[in-house]
Design an enzyme around this catalytic site. Structure first.
Site, PDB file in Angstrom:
ATOM      1  N   CYS A   1      15.060  -7.122   9.182  1.00 27.64           N
ATOM      2  CA  CYS A   1      14.118  -8.140   9.669  1.00 27.64           C
ATOM      3  C   CYS A   1      14.593  -9.564   9.419  1.00 27.64           C
ATOM      4  O   CYS A   1      14.057 -10.501  10.004  1.00 27.64           O
ATOM      5  CB  CYS A   1      12.744  -7.935   9.040  1.00 27.64           C
TER       6      CYS A   1
ATOM      7  N   HIS B   1       8.963 -14.599   9.794  1.00 31.86           N
ATOM      8  CA  HIS B   1       9.007 -13.237  10.325  1.00 31.86           C
ATOM      9  C   HIS B   1       7.578 -12.687  10.366  1.00 31.86           C
ATOM     10  O   HIS B   1       6.832 -12.771   9.378  1.00 31.86           O
ATOM     11  CB  HIS B   1       9.911 -12.378   9.433  1.00 31.86           C
TER      12      HIS B   1
ATOM     13  N   ASN C   1       5.141  -6.000  14.243  1.00 29.52           N
ATOM     14  CA  ASN C   1       6.351  -6.450  13.555  1.00 29.52           C
ATOM     15  C   ASN C   1       7.565  -6.025  14.395  1.00 29.52           C
ATOM     16  O   ASN C   1       7.864  -4.841  14.489  1.00 29.52           O
ATOM     17  CB  ASN C   1       6.367  -5.791  12.163  1.00 29.52           C
TER      18      ASN C   1
HETATM   19  O1  UT7 Z   1       9.438  -6.246   8.239  1.00 29.71           O
HETATM   20  C1  UT7 Z   1       9.648  -5.615   7.022  1.00 29.71           C
HETATM   21  C2  UT7 Z   1       8.713  -6.087   6.055  1.00 29.71           C
HETATM   22  N1  UT7 Z   1       7.593  -5.168   5.914  1.00 29.71           N
HETATM   23  C3  UT7 Z   1       6.451  -5.621   5.480  1.00 29.71           C
HETATM   24  O2  UT7 Z   1       6.318  -6.806   5.298  1.00 29.71           O
HETATM   25  C4  UT7 Z   1       5.341  -4.673   5.144  1.00 29.71           C
HETATM   26  C5  UT7 Z   1       4.692  -5.104   3.866  1.00 29.71           C
HETATM   27  N2  UT7 Z   1       3.561  -4.246   3.469  1.00 29.71           N
HETATM   28  C6  UT7 Z   1       2.401  -4.286   4.098  1.00 29.71           C
HETATM   29  O3  UT7 Z   1       2.237  -5.020   5.049  1.00 29.71           O
HETATM   30  C7  UT7 Z   1       1.256  -3.435   3.566  1.00 29.71           C
HETATM   31  O4  UT7 Z   1       1.647  -2.860   2.326  1.00 29.71           O
HETATM   32  C8  UT7 Z   1       0.842  -2.307   4.543  1.00 29.71           C
HETATM   33  C9  UT7 Z   1       0.145  -2.927   5.730  1.00 29.71           C
HETATM   34  C10 UT7 Z   1       2.053  -1.523   4.976  1.00 29.71           C
HETATM   35  C11 UT7 Z   1      -0.144  -1.344   3.872  1.00 29.71           C
HETATM   36  O5  UT7 Z   1      -1.280  -2.053   3.383  1.00 29.71           O
HETATM   37  P1  UT7 Z   1      -1.808  -1.750   1.904  1.00 29.71           P
HETATM   38  O6  UT7 Z   1      -2.992  -2.596   1.705  1.00 29.71           O
HETATM   39  O7  UT7 Z   1      -0.642  -1.959   0.976  1.00 29.71           O
HETATM   40  O8  UT7 Z   1      -2.262  -0.253   2.001  1.00 29.71           O
HETATM   41  P2  UT7 Z   1      -1.762   1.012   1.152  1.00 29.71           P
HETATM   42  O9  UT7 Z   1      -0.411   1.438   1.569  1.00 29.71           O
HETATM   43  O10 UT7 Z   1      -1.993   0.756  -0.298  1.00 29.71           O
HETATM   44  O11 UT7 Z   1      -2.780   2.115   1.616  1.00 29.71           O
HETATM   45  C12 UT7 Z   1      -4.191   2.002   1.338  1.00 29.71           C
HETATM   46  C13 UT7 Z   1      -4.899   3.186   1.923  1.00 29.71           C
HETATM   47  C14 UT7 Z   1      -4.299   4.529   1.540  1.00 29.71           C
HETATM   48  O12 UT7 Z   1      -5.362   5.454   1.381  1.00 29.71           O
HETATM   49  P3  UT7 Z   1      -5.908   5.834  -0.076  1.00 29.71           P
HETATM   50  O13 UT7 Z   1      -4.728   6.400  -0.798  1.00 29.71           O
HETATM   51  O14 UT7 Z   1      -6.398   4.548  -0.672  1.00 29.71           O
HETATM   52  O15 UT7 Z   1      -6.988   6.813   0.217  1.00 29.71           O
HETATM   53  C15 UT7 Z   1      -3.494   4.923   2.757  1.00 29.71           C
HETATM   54  O16 UT7 Z   1      -3.365   6.327   2.877  1.00 29.71           O
HETATM   55  O17 UT7 Z   1      -4.846   3.137   3.349  1.00 29.71           O
HETATM   56  C16 UT7 Z   1      -4.350   4.386   3.862  1.00 29.71           C
HETATM   57  N3  UT7 Z   1      -3.601   4.108   5.079  1.00 29.71           N
HETATM   58  C17 UT7 Z   1      -4.171   4.060   6.291  1.00 29.71           C
HETATM   59  N4  UT7 Z   1      -5.445   4.259   6.693  1.00 29.71           N
HETATM   60  C18 UT7 Z   1      -5.696   4.127   8.006  1.00 29.71           C
HETATM   61  C19 UT7 Z   1      -2.272   3.821   5.203  1.00 29.71           C
HETATM   62  N5  UT7 Z   1      -1.982   3.606   6.497  1.00 29.71           N
HETATM   63  C20 UT7 Z   1      -3.145   3.747   7.196  1.00 29.71           C
HETATM   64  C21 UT7 Z   1      -3.472   3.622   8.539  1.00 29.71           C
HETATM   65  N6  UT7 Z   1      -4.761   3.824   8.904  1.00 29.71           N
HETATM   66  N7  UT7 Z   1      -2.563   3.291   9.491  1.00 29.71           N
END
Ligand code: UT7
Length: 331
Positions: A115, A258, A288
């Site tokens: 990225c 980005h 993204n």
């Molecule tokens: O370009 C490269 C750079 N990449 C990035 O900048 C990405 C950086 N990271 C992020 O943007 C965030 O960490 C994410 C958007 C990827 C995830 O957000 P988060 O607030 O960190 O969520 P999480 O991974 O901690 O997941 C929270 C909950 C989980 O459920 P439980 O365990 O709390 O029950 C996941 O299973 O959300 C669940 N979850 C979803 N639910 C509905 C994960 N993906 C989804 C989804 N829909 N698509």
């Protein structure tokens, strides 16, 4: 005193695939919702290249940037494509684009810093211009990350989109003022994607079984780790490039970051104590798009007439590697 030679952006262009996939449509594929995706990322839709190749998107973006810069393909000295998702290991995407647009004099090669790729390629082009080796360089960020996603993994497949953006950079007395680049390979495991040329790999009789290349190559990410890294390092490297060039935050018109996640951009704005309005965003429309996101946004702002000659812009990329950096330019 003679003006120092630098590189100025004289044209921008972009191209996205026709197919638009909304969050609602994605929720028919994996267990997710528009509410979850939008609140966590700021994304509503993304474009998916159902027919287009990375080189198709890159070539269209390049043509449009050359048209805006009013230069002919034969005038291009160097063509750089930042990508981590080209369909071919070789010939590289840059060579495919060179053939399509008729940039017959240009040297052409690909660069992969995930990225951060476009930012690093722009920095490379700048160094070539400063050295006096080249006069006109086409820098493209083009991606088809939909190829690399596990479409059963809701934690990643909802985040990315396909597209391309391009700029023409020409030797000039004004333009890019400074740049910082960083990498930390020790933290590389938080965002990975193995090479998936399994057919060739598994026919190699000398490979040990444990070394065999995986059958499925898909992107894996520890989202929260990447999030924390970005919110910490992006403001730091922006401060660094401001200090390097003796520029005050008040002088900056826009921070063009980005487009990974709106919360990362808000976090960066907060840490820099700068208004969010100085951080334009379009991930709502495109998701993204990795190395394409910065030039895609730059072209959008340019087309909307939001960039005026003399505006100071900070560009900042971050992603797998880990890699990150910032570049300051005068429009
Ligand atoms: O370009 C490269 C750079 N990449 C990035 O900048 C990405 C950086 N990271 C992020 O943007 C965030 O960490 C994410 C958007 C990827 C995830 O957000 P988060 O607030 O960190 O969520 P999480 O991974 O901690 O997941 C929270 C909950 C989980 O459920 P439980 O365990 O709390 O029950 C996941 O299973 O959300 C669940 N979850 C979803 N639910 C509905 C994960 N993906 C989804 C989804 N829909 N698509």
């Amino acid at each position: 005193m003679a003006e120092q030679r630098t590189g100025r952006i004289t044209g921008t262009g972009s191209c996205v695939p026709d197919l638009c996939i909304t969050n609602e449509r994605l929720s028919e594929v994996v267990d997710t919702s528009d509410a979850w995706i939008y609140s966590r990322t700021g994304i509503h839709r993304r474009r998916i290249a159902a027919d287009e190749t990375v080189a198709d998107l890159a070539a269209e973006a390049a043509k449009s940037a050359m048209e805006k810069a009013k230069i002919l393909p034969e005038e291009i000295d160097l063509l750089l494509v930042a990508t981590c998702s080209g369909e071919m290991l070789f010939p590289g995407t840059a060579c495919q684009v060179q053939a399509r647009i008729g940039a017959v004099r240009a040297a052409a090669f690909d660069m992969n810093a995930a990225c951060s790729g476009f930012l690093f390629a722009l920095g490379t082009a700048w160094a070539y211009l400063k050295s006096g080796l080249y006069e006109k360089i086409l820098v493209i960020g083009a991606e088809k990350l939909s190829r690399l996603l596990d479409w059963g993994d809701r934690s990643t497949c909802v985040l990315f989109g396909d597209g391309a953006g391009a700029v023409v950079l020409e030797a000039d007395g004004k333009g890019i003022m400074g740049m910082v680049q960083h990498a930390d390979g020790n933290k590389g495991q938080v965002l990975t994607c193995p090479e998936g040329h399994e057919t060739a790999g598994s026919s190699n009789p000398f490979l040990r079984k444990t070394e065999r290349i995986p059958n499925i190559s898909s992107l894996e990410m520890e989202g929260q780790e990447v999030f924390k890294f970005a919110v910490k390092q992006v403001p730091r490297c922006i401060e660094e490039v401001l200090a390097q060039t003796g520029t005050a935050k008040e002088e900056i018109r826009y921070y063009i970051l980005h487009q990974a996640n709106s919360r990362i951009l808000s976090g960066a704005a907060k840490r820099l104590q700068e208004p969010e309005g100085k951080f334009p965003m379009n991930m709502e429309e495109y998701g993204n798009t990795s190395a394409a996101s910065i030039p895609l946004l730059l072209d959008e702002l340019n087309r909307e007439g939001k960039l005026q000659r003399g505006d100071k812009l900070v560009l900042s990329g971050f992603g797998a590697g880990l890699t990150w950096g910032a570049l300051l330019l005068e429009w």
